[in-house]
Design an enzyme around this catalytic site. Sequence first.
Site, short mmCIF file in Angstrom:
data_model
loop_
_atom_site.label_atom_id
_atom_site.label_comp_id
_atom_site.label_asym_id
_atom_site.label_seq_id
_atom_site.Cartn_x
_atom_site.Cartn_y
_atom_site.Cartn_z
N GLY A 303 0.82 -1.21 0.00
CA GLY A 303 0.00 0.00 0.00
C GLY A 303 0.85 1.26 0.00
N SER A 304 0.40 2.26 0.71
CA SER A 304 1.03 3.59 0.64
C SER A 304 2.41 3.67 1.28
CB SER A 304 0.11 4.63 1.29
OG SER A 304 -1.06 4.80 0.52
N VAL A 305 2.84 2.64 1.99
CA VAL A 305 4.23 2.63 2.46
C VAL A 305 5.17 2.74 1.26
CG1 VAL A 305 6.00 1.23 3.61
CG2 VAL A 305 3.69 1.29 4.53
N LYS A 307 4.90 4.58 -1.20
CA LYS A 307 5.07 5.97 -1.66
C LYS A 307 6.43 6.54 -1.24
CE LYS A 307 0.11 6.87 -1.71
NZ LYS A 307 -1.04 7.45 -0.99
#
Length: 586
Positions: A303-305, A307
């Site tokens: 997921g957004s980790v 990013k």
Amino acid sequence: MNPNRRMLVVGIFFILMLCATLYRLADIQLIHTESFSKKGVNLVQESVNQRTQEVVIDDGRGRFVDRNGESIQKHAEPSLVLFPFLKETSWPAEELSKIVNISSDELKGLVSGTKEPVVLSKDDGLRLTKAELEKINELEIPGVFGIYRQTLLDESLGEHIIGITGENAERLREKYPDRTDLSYKTKIGVTGLEKAFDEFLLPDAETKLLYHVDGDGHPLFGINVKYIADSNPFYPVTVQTTIDKNIQEMAEKVLDKQKVEKGGLVLLDIENNEILSMVSRPTLNRSESTTLTNYMLQPLFPGSVFKTVISAAAIEYGLDDATRQFNCSLNLYGEDDGGQDDGQLSFERSFAKSCNYTFTTLAEELMEKDKNVIENTADKLGLIGPAGWSGEVFHYENFKQLPDEKTGNIWGDEKDKSVAKAIDQTAIGQKNVKITPLAIANMMATIARGGQKEQIKIVKNILYKNGTNMFSFTSNSLGGEELSPITASKLQKLLRLVVTDPEGTGRRFQTSSFEVSGKSGTAQTGKKDENGHTLYNKWFAGYFPSSNPRYALVVVEMDTTSAEAGTNAAFYDVAEEMSKIDERKN
């Protein structure tokens, strides 16, 4: 057929059968007496075993200790041993009773109805001191012994780390063809460190008490009990891990408290890049094969980790313009679907609030510059290849401390690199992006160290039985290109802003005793629960204290609904407990 010919055929058949039977008997009693069948059964030893009764004090397999030398799974338990032939002799049970605080009648009753040695320890309510064991042995009662017996600890820690052993005679002979001294019942490592260090841990000899009996269990050669001990000063070895037993116990309790049923955590010592604690859930259960998996070594949707990777690439390619604004009311594809309402955000605040549109936009721009930019940056952060320690150990050219660790993945198809929606999904840690929690912890440690990436250790030393050193594991570079110190410094500021920004996804850590830096992540798994609710992987990964990083931590809960996730709470609790531990040290 001619009757005589028929009789001749029948006669030959019976002769062949008789020859086969005689060969079988010869094979059993003369030819392969010490290595019978594929299992390599020692028939002579098995025959002796049928006429002996024994108490194994130590199976001779090597053991594991934590970084401070404390046993992780086994310990020496003070025990009382009573051999069954006592019922046929007159022995001073009253004298023994005074030491062990068990009535003489009860002691005699324990051996009256058994053909096997009786072993009493803490589990039976018997708590003996070293002095009491010495007094028991000073009585010199034949068949009565006070011993320290190797047993499993009441509460096993780090089960997925240590792993399990099992009997597999064919695999044993295949793996160790030269070790003909090993019984076919010798256990070998199946998972975890038991598997990785199996060759070092194999037993040289058991330590045991035994005596010979006849078919009815009566003493065959008198009442003398033999004590057989391993006299080798070097084996069994001790594997000293980097785990801190107290921290491991704390981490397991935190996950239980926050009801993390599937997932786990990894806690690293940043300075040495050593694992202080690693916990996987569900709890290991030998009878359920699905619980044997250590999810901290398995690739998962981040997921957004992820990013963090796009941010690093954007910084290195000069796309981190502080004045640029992104319309964070649009979804990841740049569409106004009404699902977002964050308005215009800068690059830094987009990271703090985890705006999808910002990072899909940046990813598309980066891919126009370099089709390999995302995986190359991920590699600089130590995310793709195995992060665990590997190197030369004696005759092993590529020995791996964590052989069950899997590699990460970014792209499923090279064609996706030219498809806008595939790039967008990749940018936010979905599509085909899968990274292990261990690698994500390593990414955070790498950033905290200013871009220097190293292999992760979980074992420090292999020690001989006499305490001397057999082998020490050095700190190794992970190899390949590294982030520039400037990029690492900017990432540190972004990770801290996630917590300090009033609307940051990590704002709950503002009250933590440690200054925390980190990144949250929510990844769709493509699964639903029985009520039709979408299931996610929920992450928080970071390090602390921010100004002088000592610990990198990643917590992930798998297959959970967003509202039920205990990820942030578990991260918070571990950070608080580590703060208390540091205070006690100082």
